[in-house]
Design an enzyme around this catalytic site. Structure first.
Site, PDB file in Angstrom:
ATOM      1  CE  LYS A  22      -1.929   1.749   3.862  1.00 23.12           C
ATOM      2  NZ  LYS A  22      -1.713   3.123   4.105  1.00 23.12           N
ATOM      3  CG  ASN A  23       2.515   2.653   3.487  1.00 22.62           C
ATOM      4  OD1 ASN A  23       1.606   2.900   3.552  1.00 22.62           O
ATOM      5  ND2 ASN A  23       3.108   2.181   4.891  1.00 22.62           N
ATOM      6  CB  CYS A 118      -4.770   7.044  11.239  1.00 21.64           C
ATOM      7  SG  CYS A 118      -5.207   5.500  10.181  1.00 21.64           S
ATOM      8  NE  ARG A 123       0.628   9.840  10.356  1.00 16.72           N
ATOM      9  CZ  ARG A 123       0.348   8.972   9.739  1.00 16.72           C
ATOM     10  NH1 ARG A 123       1.085   8.110   8.991  1.00 16.72           N
ATOM     11  NH2 ARG A 123      -1.191   8.714   9.657  1.00 16.72           N
ATOM     12  CG  ASP A 308       2.880   1.621   9.490  1.00 18.46           C
ATOM     13  OD1 ASP A 308       2.439   2.211  10.467  1.00 18.46           O
ATOM     14  OD2 ASP A 308       2.836   1.820   8.403  1.00 18.46           O
TER      15      ASP A 308
END
Length: 423
Positions: A22-23, A118, A123, A308
């Site tokens: 995904k990333n 999220c 961040r 993660d």
């Protein structure tokens, strides 16, 4: 609203195929904005975040096709007709900020909403912005948007990040491919996703050296072309399913898994007396002696232990034979799963960025609520080992990063199903 229902107590056995990352895919997709030639991504995961990035690129005039029919994303930025990434889309996902560098590099202008995602920490995007300023961008923050301009084009610069940032490294890496002169990124992120992006950009004609190290050098080129690139395996999904048989018992083979993607996790699992074996086409994971030894885990940028996988590791350590310690050094607010694990009988104490996990003999099923993407899957993992039924609500978080989790675990013997509110 969907929920995931898990009936615990069944060991796992079988194979799980690891999807594309995904990333990595979320960083590769905005690279299509750098060129008027087609970019084709294979092994793309079918996830909510990928659909959101597709929607964002389409809103800019990029053509996006193919994902629903398989694992191929066909992208074309030949007809960009907007330089604005609107709040209604960007608010859904922090990775949306990755369109800023490519838009600015190619069009000389961009207007991008500050991102959402999220709620696991601030961040901030200041590292993205300060780096672009060093490359000659003129920036203005107003009304929740970053407005950027580089009328004469971006210029090569030396950018030294005060903190390692994967997103800022990706954004500046893409922007630098079309800048005039040489850009040097120091204290750059070293994650496999950075390496994957650099390889794709190089296939498009970029001149890049040093990816995978803390210093990346990019020589700007006049234009980039098209390419076909295969997205690397998802190391977070891989790590999650490596932990699953440790919690539930049994043994699972992760097809497509590569130890180099999860070496920090594999080392910790072996320290906990878990067998991690390289087999043909993947990795096989199983408990050695039926017990989990306690651990001390510190989250760090790659190649350290990934943040993660912190929630998943915590779920595993609730069943260890003694006290474990997890120190979260990447994001604040990333222990929000602790109260939910406590509802299942876990004994965890949190002091600032440190969690002390006192192993228990067993967990109990309970209704729990997902607070973010990785927390959601940690609760599912805990449910695999818990006595009775666990129901995880708010699994829209889960769908942002895990493809068909109930099918993959169910194929290995887990009693798990997706239900709707009306069921």
């Amino acid at each position: 609203m969907d929920r995931i229902r898990v009936q615990g107590g069944r060991p796992l056995s079988g194979e799980i195929a690891i999807s594309g990352a995904k990333n990595a895919c979320l960083a590769l997709m905005p690279a299509a904005l750098l060129t008027d030639q087609p970019l084709t991504l294979t092994n793309a995961p079918r996830l909510a975040d990928i659909r959101t990035m597709s929607e964002l690129l389409a809103s800019l005039g990029c053509e996006v096709a193919g994902l629903q029919a398989g694992r191929v994303l066909a992208l074309s930025g030949a007809t960009l007709d907007s330089d604005t990434a609107h709040y209604d889309i960007v608010r859904k996902m922090r990775a949306s900020i990755l369109v800023l560098g490519p838009l600015l590099a190619r069009l000389g202008r961009a207007r991008v909403s500050l991102p959402g995602g999220c709620a696991i920490g601030a961040r901030p995007v200041d590292l993205h912005l300060s780096g672009l300023e060093k490359m000659g961008a003129q920036l203005e923050l107003a009304d929740g948007y970053v407005t950027a301009a580089a009328p004469g084009g971006l210029r090569g610069a030396v950018v030294e990040f005060p903190l390692v940032s994967v997103g800022a490294t990706e954004n500046l890496l893409m922007a630098a491919t079309l800048a005039k002169g040489t850009t040097v990124l120091r204290n750059a992120a070293r994650e496999p996703e950075i390496v994957d992006l650099a390889r794709c950009l190089r296939a498009m004609g970029a001149a890049i050296e040093g990816e995978g190290s803390s210093e990346i050098r990019i020589e700007g080129v006049e234009a980039l072309g098209g390419a076909t690139h295969r997205v690397l395996p998802d190391r977070v999904e891989l790590g999650t399913y490596m932990i699953a048989p440790v919690i539930a018992g049994g043994a699972v083979t992760l097809k497509g898994g590569e130890r180099g993607l999860v070496s920090a996790l594999a080392d910790k699992l072996e320290e906990a007396d878990i067998a991690v074996d390289e087999v043909e086409g993947g990795l096989r994971v199983a408990r050695r002696n039926g017990v989990i030894r306690p651990l001390r885990v510190v989250t760090e940028p790659f190649p350290g232990f990934p943040t993660d996988l912190q929630a998943q590791m915590m779920a595993m350590l609730t069943l260890a034979t003694g006290e474990s310690v997890i120190e979260e050094h990447i994001f604040e607010n990333r222990f929000m799963h602790v109260p939910e694990l406590g509802r299942m009988g876990a004994r965890i104490e949190v002091h600032g960025g440190t969690a002390h996990i006192h192993g228990v003999e067993g967990l109990r099923g309970a209704p729990v609520m997902a607070t973010d993407l990785r927390a959601s899957v940690s609760l599912i993992l805990a449910g695999l080992a818990a006595e009775g039924e666990t129901v995880v609500s708010r699994v829209y978080h889960l769908d942002r990063g895990y493809e068909r989790v109930e099918e993959k675990l169910g194929a290995c013997g887990a009693l798990i199903e997706r239900v709707t509110e009306s069921d």
